[in-house]
Design a protein around this motif. Structure first.
Motif, short mmCIF file in Angstrom:
data_model
loop_
_atom_site.label_atom_id
_atom_site.label_comp_id
_atom_site.label_asym_id
_atom_site.label_seq_id
_atom_site.Cartn_x
_atom_site.Cartn_y
_atom_site.Cartn_z
N PRO A 1 0.79 -1.22 0.00
CA PRO A 1 0.00 0.00 0.00
C PRO A 1 0.83 1.29 0.00
CG PRO A 1 0.09 -0.91 2.19
CD PRO A 1 0.82 -1.87 1.29
N LEU A 2 2.13 1.21 0.31
CA LEU A 2 2.91 2.43 0.48
C LEU A 2 3.27 3.11 -0.84
CD1 LEU A 2 5.32 1.46 3.39
CD2 LEU A 2 3.29 2.89 3.47
N GLN A 3 3.47 2.32 -1.90
CA GLN A 3 3.87 2.86 -3.19
C GLN A 3 5.04 3.84 -3.03
OE1 GLN A 3 2.61 1.92 -6.29
NE2 GLN A 3 1.71 0.32 -5.07
N ARG A 4 6.09 3.38 -2.42
CA ARG A 4 7.24 4.25 -2.14
C ARG A 4 8.13 4.47 -3.35
NH1 ARG A 4 8.72 5.73 3.05
NH2 ARG A 4 7.68 4.67 4.74
N VAL A 5 8.18 3.52 -4.29
CA VAL A 5 9.09 3.64 -5.44
C VAL A 5 8.49 4.61 -6.45
CG1 VAL A 5 10.24 2.43 -7.32
CG2 VAL A 5 9.96 1.30 -5.10
N ILE A 6 9.20 5.72 -6.70
CA ILE A 6 8.74 6.72 -7.67
C ILE A 6 9.33 6.42 -9.04
CG2 ILE A 6 8.71 9.18 -8.23
CD1 ILE A 6 7.12 8.37 -5.69
N SER A 7 10.62 6.12 -9.09
CA SER A 7 11.27 5.78 -10.35
C SER A 7 12.54 5.00 -10.04
CB SER A 7 11.61 7.05 -11.15
OG SER A 7 12.52 7.84 -10.43
N ASP A 8 13.10 4.37 -11.07
CA ASP A 8 14.37 3.68 -10.88
C ASP A 8 15.28 3.94 -12.06
OD1 ASP A 8 14.29 0.48 -12.30
OD2 ASP A 8 12.67 1.92 -12.49
N HIS A 9 16.56 3.65 -11.86
CA HIS A 9 17.59 4.04 -12.83
C HIS A 9 18.75 3.05 -12.74
CE1 HIS A 9 20.25 6.81 -14.99
NE2 HIS A 9 21.15 6.61 -14.05
N SER A 10 19.20 2.53 -13.88
CA SER A 10 20.40 1.69 -13.90
C SER A 10 21.63 2.56 -13.71
CB SER A 10 20.51 0.94 -15.23
OG SER A 10 19.49 -0.01 -15.33
N VAL A 11 22.53 2.15 -12.86
CA VAL A 11 23.73 2.93 -12.56
C VAL A 11 24.91 2.33 -13.31
CG1 VAL A 11 25.29 3.68 -10.73
CG2 VAL A 11 22.84 3.55 -10.30
N VAL A 12 25.56 3.15 -14.13
CA VAL A 12 26.72 2.70 -14.90
C VAL A 12 27.80 3.77 -14.89
CG1 VAL A 12 25.37 1.20 -16.43
CG2 VAL A 12 25.72 3.57 -17.05
N GLY A 13 29.01 3.38 -15.23
CA GLY A 13 30.12 4.31 -15.46
C GLY A 13 30.39 5.28 -14.33
N VAL A 14 30.44 6.55 -14.70
CA VAL A 14 30.81 7.59 -13.74
C VAL A 14 29.82 7.68 -12.59
CG1 VAL A 14 29.65 9.50 -14.92
CG2 VAL A 14 31.68 9.94 -13.54
N GLU A 15 28.56 7.35 -12.84
CA GLU A 15 27.57 7.36 -11.76
C GLU A 15 27.95 6.36 -10.68
OE1 GLU A 15 23.83 8.49 -14.68
OE2 GLU A 15 24.09 6.45 -13.96
N GLY A 16 28.40 5.18 -11.10
CA GLY A 16 28.83 4.17 -10.13
C GLY A 16 30.01 4.63 -9.31
N ARG A 17 30.93 5.34 -9.95
CA ARG A 17 32.08 5.86 -9.20
C ARG A 17 31.65 6.94 -8.22
NH1 ARG A 17 34.07 4.86 -14.26
NH2 ARG A 17 33.94 7.00 -15.02
N ARG A 18 30.69 7.74 -8.60
CA ARG A 18 30.19 8.76 -7.67
C ARG A 18 29.45 8.11 -6.50
NH1 ARG A 18 27.46 13.60 -10.72
NH2 ARG A 18 27.88 14.64 -8.74
N TRP A 19 28.73 7.02 -6.77
CA TRP A 19 28.09 6.30 -5.67
C TRP A 19 29.15 5.67 -4.76
CZ3 TRP A 19 23.45 6.18 -3.51
CH2 TRP A 19 22.37 6.70 -4.23
N ARG A 20 30.28 5.24 -5.33
CA ARG A 20 31.38 4.73 -4.48
C ARG A 20 31.85 5.83 -3.54
NH1 ARG A 20 32.37 -0.42 -3.81
NH2 ARG A 20 32.12 -1.57 -5.71
#
Length: 117
Positions: free
Chosen positions: A75-94
């Motif tokens: 019932p919460l419907q918390r997920v608004i959107s999702d995104h695959s993380v690749v390349g520089v985004e992954g390094r920024r998440w690191r």
């Protein structure tokens, strides 16, 4: 890895209710299987007027489907959107992982990884 924009509630004092979100994530995908950050590293956050307050949460690819399916059935419907993380985004998440869990090696370790890796 996948990054989800997840809806959060406000506490009476105006702060985000991160404890409620933590309980949801632990129940949906398991403890130590996600990284929450207040920084939007790869994209603008969803429109707050349309979706309310949201935060970005990173999870391993193998648990991403489980999170979406769990949320869509609840019932919460918390997920608004999702995104695959690749390349520089992954390094920024690191970098975000290191900021959240600093270690002597000076490298980002995600919650689902061991410090020995």
């Amino acid at each position: 890895m996948r990054c989800f924009a997840l809806r959060v509630d406000h506490l009476p004092n105006g702060d985000l209710d991160t404890h409620s979100l933590e309980r949801f994530l632990d129940a949906a995908i398991g403890p130590n299987q996600w990284l929450l950050t207040t920084e939007w590293l790869f994209a603008d956050p969803p429109d707050q007027e349309e979706h309310g307050p949201t935060v970005p949460v990173l999870v391993p690819e193998e648990v991403a489907t489980r999170l979406v399916l769990t949320d869509l059935e609840g019932p919460l419907q918390r997920v608004i959107s999702d995104h695959s993380v690749v390349g520089v985004e992954g390094r920024r998440w690191r970098w975000a992982a290191f900021a959240a869990r600093q270690n002597d090696r000076g490298v980002g370790v995600f919650p689902w990884e061991t410090d020995d890796a």
